[in-house]
Motif scaffolding. Structure first.
Motif, PDB file in Angstrom:
ATOM      1  N   CYS A   1      -4.885   2.617  -3.418  1.00  0.00           N
ATOM      2  CA  CYS A   1      -4.856   2.565  -1.949  1.00  0.00           C
ATOM      3  C   CYS A   1      -5.894   1.578  -1.438  1.00  0.00           C
ATOM      4  O   CYS A   1      -7.038   1.593  -1.885  1.00  0.00           O
ATOM      5  CB  CYS A   1      -5.215   3.916  -1.338  1.00  0.00           C
ATOM      6  SG  CYS A   1      -4.127   5.244  -1.813  1.00  0.00           S
ATOM      7  N   TYR A   2      -5.509   0.789  -0.465  1.00  0.00           N
ATOM      8  CA  TYR A   2      -6.447  -0.131   0.188  1.00  0.00           C
ATOM      9  C   TYR A   2      -7.541   0.627   0.923  1.00  0.00           C
ATOM     10  O   TYR A   2      -7.309   1.683   1.497  1.00  0.00           O
ATOM     11  CB  TYR A   2      -5.709  -0.972   1.233  1.00  0.00           C
ATOM     12  CG  TYR A   2      -5.262  -2.325   0.735  1.00  0.00           C
ATOM     13  CD1 TYR A   2      -6.115  -3.415   0.816  1.00  0.00           C
ATOM     14  CD2 TYR A   2      -3.994  -2.504   0.208  1.00  0.00           C
ATOM     15  CE1 TYR A   2      -5.703  -4.662   0.380  1.00  0.00           C
ATOM     16  CE2 TYR A   2      -3.572  -3.754  -0.236  1.00  0.00           C
ATOM     17  CZ  TYR A   2      -4.439  -4.823  -0.143  1.00  0.00           C
ATOM     18  OH  TYR A   2      -4.028  -6.046  -0.580  1.00  0.00           O
TER      19      TYR A   2
ATOM     20  N   ASN B   1       0.841  -1.199   0.000  1.00  0.00           N
ATOM     21  CA  ASN B   1       0.000   0.000   0.000  1.00  0.00           C
ATOM     22  C   ASN B   1       0.878   1.252   0.000  1.00  0.00           C
ATOM     23  O   ASN B   1       1.659   1.418   0.921  1.00  0.00           O
ATOM     24  CB  ASN B   1      -0.887  -0.002   1.261  1.00  0.00           C
ATOM     25  CG  ASN B   1      -2.105   0.881   1.109  1.00  0.00           C
ATOM     26  OD1 ASN B   1      -2.535   1.179   0.011  1.00  0.00           O
ATOM     27  ND2 ASN B   1      -2.655   1.328   2.226  1.00  0.00           N
TER      28      ASN B   1
END
Ligand SMILES: *Cc1c(COP(=O)(O)O)cnc(C)c1O
Length: 339
Positions: free
Chosen positions: A147-148, A138
């Motif tokens: 992005c997570y 990430n």
């Protein structure tokens, strides 16, 4: 005016950073006597609310050390098929740790808790390798700076806990994610066992990465770093660049993200471009039309002294960073808008 957008690793130390380096207090870091390195490690451990941190020359080495710490030879780790630890660390997972990778078909380099759960080998089934670690990335590199969703990370953490698996984050560009999402470094520190962060990407330090983690894992980190050849001496000069970068170059990353957004809009209108992946941070991946010639496209840019990366099969990559100035941005946009 050379415009180099091949990577955010191409940034060079600014005058202010060089001055901070010149003034660094140093000692022998293998003896743990380098005050600048110690300060950087304490700062990062505190920032993430984790027990301790250790300075390494590269992010490949922090990841490889973490994998070594979490596993035994013959075991298996779970990661996305795009993972840096699998694709871009020279086969280190097998070379250094004798571990295999169970690669999952995630979305833009990100995997889900359900996928992880389905991929854990039953521990009593001795025919298959023992699953012992999950590695996330990430932002994702090959996944285009995505992005997570932090809620998914917490779900994966739960799966790891329920199954006794280590949980490591390759956070080479976690700094970028932290600028655009609502979570704090401490949220990440509470979620993972170990986290690797790079100072040499968008932060602009000339070198260095830090492994930060729970004490139980960090106890082994000094030995593993030594085994990998990563014990350095008066390296406080470089650590000082990292401290300077965190203070001056972190929160400004939203400018890089904005520039990447603006480039993506210009590219969407370009007749040679078929598809632009959504831009979340500083990485922009796009595909050319089937009838457009990749080499010609890159050559036309190079004739203007603009440099980007080819990922193969008509896929191209742009990475914005702090050496990519407003003036360069203006020129690149003008060029993209005149075809
Ligand atoms: C750059 C990077 C690393 C570390 O690379 P080094 O060149 O070894 O410092 C690790 N993971 C990701 C996702 C990266 O982009």
């Amino acid at each position: 005016m050379r415009i180099d957008l091949r990577s955010d690793t191409l940034t060079k130390p600014s005058k202010g950073m060089l001055e901070a380096m010149m003034q660094a207090e140093v000692g022998d870091d293998v003896y743990k006597e380098d005050p600048s390195v110690n300060r950087l490690e304490e700062h990062i451990a505190e920032l993430f609310g984790m027990d301790s941190a250790l300075y390494f020359p590269t992010g490949s080495m922090t990841n490889q050390a973490a994998i070594k710490i979490h596993t035994q030879p013959g075991e298996q780790l779970i990661a996305d098929k795009y993972a840096h630890v699998y694709n871009y660390e020279g086969g280190g997972v097998s070379f250094n740790s004798g571990v295999s990778c169970r690669l999952l078909d995630g979305h833009r380099g990100m995997i889900t808790a359900d996928q992880v759960e389905e991929s854990i080998n039953p521990p009593d089934f001795y025919h298959s390798p023992l699953t012992s670690l999950v590695c996330l990335e990430n932002t994702t590199n090959k996944g285009g700076g995505a992005c997570y969703d932090f809620r998914e990370i917490l779900k994966i953490k739960k799966v790891c806990e329920d199954n006794g698996l280590g949980f490591h984050l390759d956070g080479a560009r976690l700094w970028n994610a932290l600028v655009v999402t609502d979570e704090s470094p401490k949220d990440y520190g509470a979620a993972f066992d170990t986290i690797s962060v790079c100072l040499s990407k968008g932060l602009g330090a000339p070198m260095g990465s830090v492994l930060v983690g729970k004490q139980k894992f960090m106890d082994k980190a000094m030995r593993v770093r030594k085994v990998l050849g990563g014990g350095m001496r008066q390296v406080g000069f470089a650590a000082a660049a990292g401290l300077y970068a965190l203070e001056h170059n972190w929160q400004r990353m939203d400018e890089d993200h904005k520039k990447a957004q603006e480039l993506s809009i210009a590219l969407m209108k370009h007749p040679d471009v078929a598809h632009v992946e959504p831009v979340e941070t500083n990485i922009l991946i796009f595909n050319l039309n089937a009838n457009a010639n990749e080499l010609q496209f890159i050559q036309k840019l190079q004739d203007e002294d603009i440099h980007i990366s080819a990922l193969g099969k008509g896929k191209l990559r742009i990475v914005t960073h702090y050496d990519y100035t407003d003036q360069m941005h203006k020129r690149f946009l003008e060029f993209l808008n005149t075809y």
